[in-house]
Enzyme design. Structure first.
Site, PDB file in Angstrom:
ATOM      1  N   ASP A  38       0.672  -0.969   0.163  1.00  0.00           N
ATOM      2  CA  ASP A  38       0.036   0.047   0.095  1.00  0.00           C
ATOM      3  C   ASP A  38       0.926   1.243  -0.107  1.00  0.00           C
ATOM      4  OD1 ASP A  38       0.995  -0.103   2.490  1.00  0.00           O
ATOM      5  OD2 ASP A  38      -0.742  -0.081   3.584  1.00  0.00           O
ATOM      6  N   GLN A  97       6.837  28.275   2.958  1.00  0.00           N
ATOM      7  CA  GLN A  97       5.741  28.448   3.694  1.00  0.00           C
ATOM      8  C   GLN A  97       5.953  28.853   5.028  1.00  0.00           C
ATOM      9  OE1 GLN A  97       2.541  25.626   3.340  1.00  0.00           O
ATOM     10  NE2 GLN A  97       3.307  24.967   1.300  1.00  0.00           N
ATOM     11  N   LYS A 192       9.852  42.513  -8.653  1.00  0.00           N
ATOM     12  CA  LYS A 192       8.957  41.591  -9.514  1.00  0.00           C
ATOM     13  C   LYS A 192       7.602  41.709  -8.771  1.00  0.00           C
ATOM     14  CE  LYS A 192       9.771  37.251  -7.226  1.00  0.00           C
ATOM     15  NZ  LYS A 192      10.351  35.878  -7.245  1.00  0.00           N
ATOM     16  N   ASP A 222      12.977  27.154  -8.712  1.00  0.00           N
ATOM     17  CA  ASP A 222      11.798  26.069  -8.927  1.00  0.00           C
ATOM     18  C   ASP A 222      11.618  25.848 -10.244  1.00  0.00           C
ATOM     19  OD1 ASP A 222       9.899  24.468  -8.656  1.00  0.00           O
ATOM     20  OD2 ASP A 222       8.772  25.545  -7.219  1.00  0.00           O
ATOM     21  N   THR A 223      10.711  26.639 -10.589  1.00  0.00           N
ATOM     22  CA  THR A 223      10.224  26.435 -12.189  1.00  0.00           C
ATOM     23  C   THR A 223      11.338  27.397 -13.233  1.00  0.00           C
ATOM     24  OG1 THR A 223       8.790  28.224 -12.164  1.00  0.00           O
ATOM     25  CG2 THR A 223       8.273  26.202 -11.738  1.00  0.00           C
ATOM     26  N   ALA A 224      12.035  28.206 -12.661  1.00  0.00           N
ATOM     27  CA  ALA A 224      13.091  29.063 -13.150  1.00  0.00           C
ATOM     28  C   ALA A 224      12.537  29.986 -13.871  1.00  0.00           C
ATOM     29  CB  ALA A 224      13.961  28.252 -14.289  1.00  0.00           C
ATOM     30  N   THR A 226      11.270  33.026 -12.755  1.00  0.00           N
ATOM     31  CA  THR A 226      11.631  34.409 -12.309  1.00  0.00           C
ATOM     32  C   THR A 226      13.113  34.647 -12.797  1.00  0.00           C
ATOM     33  OG1 THR A 226      10.586  34.375 -10.246  1.00  0.00           O
ATOM     34  CG2 THR A 226      12.441  35.668 -10.047  1.00  0.00           C
TER      35      THR A 226
END
Length: 309
Positions: A38, A97, A192, A222-224, A226
């Site tokens: 599981d 966070q 920004k 992270d997602t690049a 910026t």
């Protein structure tokens, strides 16, 4: 008789764990992590840790499963009569966070801090927290290592003239200024505005970069989006070149494609998170020696701050 030190690594950080153990002068401990039908996890130590100083190496990316695995490892070590258990978390998941930035949201970094302490962890060792104040969420000692200890010498080795450092947002000014101070250089800021997470509405440069070799400094890519947009804007403002130095290469979603297609000369990251795919613009510098020396200093009760440049 000196206390025996044993170093183990979870599934998120096997290569870094092995490198840290080798740099410390030992072998990685024998640990099995069973996965049930599981998908529940069941870690077990295949060697005695009784009376030992145990160091458990695990970044939490992706955070949920790796964090749970790490907490089970801590519990197993404590129940096996380890003298002390130090969590070595090169990348601290949920660190972004760190506050309530809108109503009715959790403070994920505080939840993770409580979780880490609840299983009996004696000490936390980590690197470049998104906000240094996260250390205040803990009631146990926190060794907060500085990734610039290894990345700054690399930038110096490039021998760049007309060097200036840039923060990709206002929140990273303190981090960028500390990095720039090692070079006696100035900083500029990319301001920004976001409409929603991972999506930038607008950006502007505060400061002059004309004819300068710019180094963007941040803790997480992270997602690049910026970093690539900031690099493009800096080149438009007359920069000679732009490269980025970032500690934690999360590199989610379209990040690698964005970096390949960007104006960045290179993206310098550390090995706190394993690189998921090859990218000719990404250079990885290891923190293994830094963590190994920090572990050694903890064991011998020496200063950790002496490791920083």
């Amino acid at each position: 008789m000196a206390q025996q030190v044993k170093i183990f690594a979870g599934n998120a950080s096997p290569e870094l764990g092995k490198a840290i153990a080798e740099a410390y002068g030992t072998q990685l401990g024998d640990l099995s992590i069973q996965r049930f039908a599981d998908t529940e996890l069941g870690p077990s130590f295949n060697e005695s840790v009784r009376g030992c100083a145990v160091f458990l190496i695990q970044s939490t990316n992706p955070p949920a499963e790796n964090l749970m695995e790490l907490m089970l490892m801590v519990d197993a070590a404590k129940r096996a009569s380890a003298a002390s258990v130090t969590v070595v978390m090169p990348y601290f998941g949920y660190a972004r966070q760190d506050r309530k930035d809108k109503p009715r949201v959790s403070i994920g970094a505080k939840v993770v801090a409580d979780f880490i302490q609840s299983v009996g962890t004696d000490r936390l060792m980590t690197c470049d927290l998104h906000a240094g104040q996260i250390q205040g969420f803990f009631d146990i000692p926190v060794d907060h290592l500085d990734g610039a200890t290894v990345s700054a010498p690399y930038i110096k080795s490039l021998g760049l003239d007309d060097l200036i450092f840039a923060s990709p947002d206002v929140g990273g000014v303190v981090r960028t200024r500390a990095f720039a101070k090692k070079f006696g250089a100035e900083i500029v800021v990319c301001d920004k505005m976001r409409l929603r997470a991972n999506e930038i509405a607008s950006m502007q440069v505060i400061g002059d970069v004309t004819g300068m070799n710019v180094v963007l400094v941040d803790d997480i890519v992270d997602t690049a989006g910026t970093i690539c947009k900031a690099a493009e804007l800096l080149m438009e403002r007359g920069a000679k070149s732009v490269r980025a130095v970032i500690t934690h290469g999360v590199l989610s979603g379209p990040a690698h494609e964005r970096i390949r297609n960007s104006v960045l000369e290179e993206l310098v990251i550390t090995d706190t998170i394993p690189l998921k795919e090859e990218n000719h613009k990404v250079k990885v510098i290891s923190l293994a020696n830094l963590f190994a020396q920090a572990i050694r200093n903890v064991v011998t009760h020496e200063s950790i701050s002496s490791l920083f440049i």
